[in-house]
Enzyme design. Structure first.
Site, PDB file in Angstrom:
ATOM      1  N   LYS A  99      26.698 -29.895  14.889  1.00 12.27           N
ATOM      2  CA  LYS A  99      28.142 -29.263  15.238  1.00 12.27           C
ATOM      3  C   LYS A  99      29.250 -29.572  15.015  1.00 12.27           C
ATOM      4  O   LYS A  99      29.797 -30.676  15.487  1.00 12.27           O
ATOM      5  CB  LYS A  99      27.678 -28.777  15.935  1.00 12.27           C
ATOM      6  CG  LYS A  99      27.940 -26.831  16.552  1.00 12.27           C
ATOM      7  CD  LYS A  99      27.546 -25.715  16.092  1.00 12.27           C
ATOM      8  CE  LYS A  99      28.068 -24.790  16.033  1.00 12.27           C
ATOM      9  NZ  LYS A  99      27.074 -23.087  15.170  1.00 12.27           N
ATOM     10  N   ASP A 103      30.956 -21.096  11.628  1.00 14.25           N
ATOM     11  CA  ASP A 103      30.860 -20.268  13.095  1.00 14.25           C
ATOM     12  C   ASP A 103      31.489 -19.538  13.416  1.00 14.25           C
ATOM     13  O   ASP A 103      32.938 -19.470  12.738  1.00 14.25           O
ATOM     14  CB  ASP A 103      30.373 -21.929  14.086  1.00 14.25           C
ATOM     15  CG  ASP A 103      29.253 -20.945  15.665  1.00 14.25           C
ATOM     16  OD1 ASP A 103      28.590 -20.997  15.653  1.00 14.25           O
ATOM     17  OD2 ASP A 103      30.523 -21.140  15.691  1.00 14.25           O
TER      18      ASP A 103
HETATM   19  P1  NDP Z   1      33.298 -14.685  14.003  1.00 13.39           P
HETATM   20  O1  NDP Z   1      34.259 -15.703  14.046  1.00 13.39           O
HETATM   21  O2  NDP Z   1      33.150 -14.419  12.569  1.00 13.39           O
HETATM   22  O3  NDP Z   1      32.999 -13.068  14.472  1.00 13.39           O
HETATM   23  C1  NDP Z   1      32.886 -13.827  16.212  1.00 13.39           C
HETATM   24  C2  NDP Z   1      32.743 -11.890  17.081  1.00 13.39           C
HETATM   25  O4  NDP Z   1      32.723 -12.281  18.456  1.00 13.39           O
HETATM   26  C3  NDP Z   1      34.744 -11.641  16.691  1.00 13.39           C
HETATM   27  O5  NDP Z   1      33.973 -10.088  16.819  1.00 13.39           O
HETATM   28  C4  NDP Z   1      35.328 -11.473  18.453  1.00 13.39           C
HETATM   29  O6  NDP Z   1      36.440 -11.468  19.126  1.00 13.39           O
HETATM   30  C5  NDP Z   1      34.122 -11.886  19.380  1.00 13.39           C
HETATM   31  N1  NDP Z   1      34.178 -13.232  20.310  1.00 13.39           N
HETATM   32  C6  NDP Z   1      34.376 -14.585  19.930  1.00 13.39           C
HETATM   33  N2  NDP Z   1      34.818 -15.086  20.935  1.00 13.39           N
HETATM   34  C7  NDP Z   1      34.997 -14.757  22.065  1.00 13.39           C
HETATM   35  C8  NDP Z   1      34.773 -14.377  23.045  1.00 13.39           C
HETATM   36  N3  NDP Z   1      34.750 -15.290  23.442  1.00 13.39           N
HETATM   37  N4  NDP Z   1      35.019 -12.854  23.753  1.00 13.39           N
HETATM   38  C9  NDP Z   1      34.891 -11.890  23.145  1.00 13.39           C
HETATM   39  N5  NDP Z   1      34.580 -11.667  22.080  1.00 13.39           N
HETATM   40  C10 NDP Z   1      34.270 -13.008  21.399  1.00 13.39           C
HETATM   41  O7  NDP Z   1      32.382 -15.834  14.701  1.00 13.39           O
HETATM   42  P2  NDP Z   1      29.954 -15.706  14.206  1.00 13.39           P
HETATM   43  O8  NDP Z   1      29.993 -13.465  13.875  1.00 13.39           O
HETATM   44  O9  NDP Z   1      30.201 -16.408  12.727  1.00 13.39           O
HETATM   45  O10 NDP Z   1      29.525 -16.228  14.906  1.00 13.39           O
HETATM   46  C11 NDP Z   1      29.293 -15.116  16.685  1.00 13.39           C
HETATM   47  C12 NDP Z   1      28.000 -16.052  17.103  1.00 13.39           C
HETATM   48  O11 NDP Z   1      27.317 -16.361  16.176  1.00 13.39           O
HETATM   49  C13 NDP Z   1      28.898 -17.674  17.309  1.00 13.39           C
HETATM   50  O12 NDP Z   1      27.592 -17.451  18.932  1.00 13.39           O
HETATM   51  C14 NDP Z   1      28.438 -18.178  16.157  1.00 13.39           C
HETATM   52  O13 NDP Z   1      27.745 -19.568  17.040  1.00 13.39           O
HETATM   53  C15 NDP Z   1      26.858 -17.293  16.064  1.00 13.39           C
HETATM   54  N6  NDP Z   1      26.202 -17.847  14.591  1.00 13.39           N
HETATM   55  C16 NDP Z   1      26.812 -17.491  13.838  1.00 13.39           C
HETATM   56  C17 NDP Z   1      26.121 -18.070  12.826  1.00 13.39           C
HETATM   57  C18 NDP Z   1      26.939 -17.791  11.310  1.00 13.39           C
HETATM   58  O14 NDP Z   1      26.842 -18.407  10.565  1.00 13.39           O
HETATM   59  N7  NDP Z   1      28.224 -17.759  11.242  1.00 13.39           N
HETATM   60  C19 NDP Z   1      25.147 -18.509  12.388  1.00 13.39           C
HETATM   61  C20 NDP Z   1      23.886 -18.134  13.666  1.00 13.39           C
HETATM   62  C21 NDP Z   1      24.140 -18.293  15.002  1.00 13.39           C
HETATM   63  P3  NDP Z   1      38.251 -11.244  17.512  1.00 13.39           P
HETATM   64  O15 NDP Z   1      37.334 -11.262  16.040  1.00 13.39           O
HETATM   65  O16 NDP Z   1      38.393 -11.128  18.714  1.00 13.39           O
HETATM   66  O17 NDP Z   1      38.218 -13.179  18.014  1.00 13.39           O
HETATM   67  O1  2IT Z   2      24.922 -21.568  14.223  1.00 21.18           O
HETATM   68  C1  2IT Z   2      24.765 -21.771  13.415  1.00 21.18           C
HETATM   69  O2  2IT Z   2      23.331 -21.346  13.323  1.00 21.18           O
HETATM   70  C2  2IT Z   2      25.709 -21.502  12.346  1.00 21.18           C
HETATM   71  N1  2IT Z   2      26.686 -21.418  12.781  1.00 21.18           N
HETATM   72  C3  2IT Z   2      25.326 -21.346  10.988  1.00 21.18           C
HETATM   73  C4  2IT Z   2      24.965 -23.136  10.735  1.00 21.18           C
HETATM   74  C5  2IT Z   2      24.950 -23.834   9.163  1.00 21.18           C
HETATM   75  O3  2IT Z   2      25.088 -24.815   8.625  1.00 21.18           O
HETATM   76  O4  2IT Z   2      24.682 -22.652   8.149  1.00 21.18           O
END
Ligand code: NDP
Ligand code: 2IT
Length: 460
Positions: A140, A180
């Protein structure tokens, strides 16, 4: 508990002592890293029945080794803002475990990023990646950079500077970053361009989540959200439930949340609320996803702007209160530690049937215990959100074969992988004395694959 009856008391005691001793070392060696402690304690606890049944993991020091990253990189990321001022951020990459494949995991750009956050995410990633059945180790990365309010040029310069240093340590067979929080296709594109320039070689397999025009895979943008819904749908079908006519709440409005909402709606659910870091919107008629997509994916806007087009909806500043809206299915998809015991109690009191984690570690231990005690169907993050990294591994496979699969083909593979993760977690839970506990089952199933590989590869 069933496990205690199954193993001899002294083997269970030995396993508990082992776990406690190693956890104490983790705490002492990583002072103040609360998120990393939380993740290790949670996983260690789930593994006690494994150590009681198979002392070989203790003899081979697997827990001592698996909880210490193979490598942790921190580096300076200097960049010039649009006014010509020098800015400095801290970059990270944890290369946690490479026993079953090259390090693989996302990149988070958020002001709260520190060693603890990166290590908790990297530690979780080891087990999640093993669960996908793909040959990928755990890693990560990220930076304490805040993309909010930055111009496109500032984002590009930051990504280039981050990659200038990171390019020394990654590669298609070494470590493959992806997105992420705060890192999507735009940032991956800038990082890929800079990596290519530094290396002087076209190696698309070094990053995943790329644009389809330069080696990205179809379905990668949707993969985490769609995978979450496939997982929940399979889990619900096993219990005679379905998304059809259900009421759903999703926190977040980013990559994971948006595509989770899209697929849930496709399956007949009504999503009544979603959020961002400024608060949440509540729309009992059902959230209009086109508006959310435009606001959050195209305009970099705030979620309260939803009301301009949908004045019957309401906006609330306290994001935690989103969970006070009664629902059938709750899907935290924003960030870690969204759901504590108090919120869990409210969800349970309001009749929630399913809680499944799109974000990493959104529920704390007390909340998970409450869901299990109340027989809520609970989909733990490392199983339920593994679809993103699973399709990243499919992107790597396509890159190395120099070909691209159709949307339908990747989507079908994603669904199959999610079903396998569900089944493997269920059977591990059953085998180790926690029938129906997907959280324990997912941790055990992921661990066994990595632990066995580590034994066979010797003490490295
Ligand atoms: P994005 O940046 O696309 O979206 C994150 C969302 O969550 C936004 O709406 C953001 O608000 C909100 N957010 C982020 N941090 C906070 C906080 N501290 N308090 C309140 N709201 C918050 O990220 P992802 O959708 O990619 O990721 C979301 C979650 O999913 C994370 O935990 C990530 O680790 C997990 N994840 C992501 C994967 C991926 O492929 N992208 C895979 C597996 C897990 P704002 O728009 O205002 O910033
Ligand atoms: O938390 C996760 O699994 C991710 N942000 C995706 C990682 C990846 O390598 O696609």
């Amino acid at each position: 508990m069933t496990t205690i009856q199954r193993v001899k008391d002294d083997s269970l005691q030995q396993a508990l002592d082992y776990v406690n001793t190693v956890f104490k070392t983790v705490e002492e060696r990583n002072p103040g890293e609360v998120e990393f402690h939380q993740a290790t304690k949670h996983i260690f606890t789930a593994l006690v029945p494994v150590f009681a049944k198979h002392p070989k993991y203790m003899k081979n020091g697997i827990l001592e080794r698996i909880s210490e990253p193979e490598r942790l990189l921190t580096f300076r990321v200097p960049w010039l803002d649009d006014s010509g001022n020098v800015q400095v951020n801290r970059g990270f990459r944890v290369q946690f475990n490479s026993s079953i494949g090259p390090y693989k995991g996302g990149t988070r750009f958020h002001p709260t990023v520190n060693a603890s956050i990166i290590k908790f995410l990297g530690f979780e990633q080891i087990f999640k990646n093993a669960l996908t059945g793909q040959p990928i180790g755990g890693g990560k990365g990220g930076a304490d950079f805040n993309p909010k309010g930055k111009s496109n040029n500032e984002i590009m310069r930051f990504c280039q500077s981050y990659m200038t240093e990171l390019s020394n340590y990654i590669g298609p067979n070494v470590d493959i970053p992806a997105g992420d929080i705060g890192v999507g296709a735009r940032e991956i594109g800038y990082m890929f361009g800079q990596y290519k320039r530094m290396r002087g070689s076209y190696e698309p397999g070094v990053l995943t989540g790329k644009d389809v025009r330069f080696g990205g895979s179809l379905v990668r943008p949707e993969a985490t959200g769609y995978g979450l819904i496939y997982f929940v749908d399979d889990m619900m079908q096993d219990h005679g439930l379905s998304f059809n006519n259900s009421k759903v709440i999703v926190s977040g409005a980013g990559n994971v949340a948006i595509y989770a909402m899209e697929k849930a709606m496709e399956l007949g659910a009504k999503v009544v609320a979603c959020s961002d870091s400024t608060g949440y919107i509540h729309d009992e008629k059902g959230v209009n996803l086109e508006t959310i997509k435009r606001l959050k994916l195209e305009e970099d806007g705030v979620i309260s702007a939803y009301l301009a087009e949908h004045p019957h909806a309401s906006f609330h500043e306290n994001g935690d209160d989103i969970w006070t809206i009664p629902c059938d299915i709750a899907l935290p998809c924003a960030t870690q530690n969204e759901i504590d015991a108090d919120i869990a109690r409210v969800l349970i009191k309001n009749g929630v049937k399913v809680v499944a984690e799109g974000s990493n570690m959104p529920s704390n231990q007390e909340a998970i215990d409450l869901f299990n005690e109340s027989h809520i169907l609970f989909g733990p993050a490392k199983a339920a959100n593994a679809g993103g990294v699973a399709v990243s591994a499919l992107e790597m496979a396509q890159n190395s074969m120099k070909l691209s699969w159709s949307f339908e083909k990747v989507d079908a593979k994603l669904h199959e992988i999610m079903l396998n993760i569900y089944r493997n977690s269920i059977s591990a839970a059953e085998e180790y004395g926690y029938p129906g506990n997907l959280d324990v089952g997912a941790n055990i199933a992921g661990f066994l694959k990595v632990g066995d590989a580590m034994i066979r590869e010797g003490v490295v």
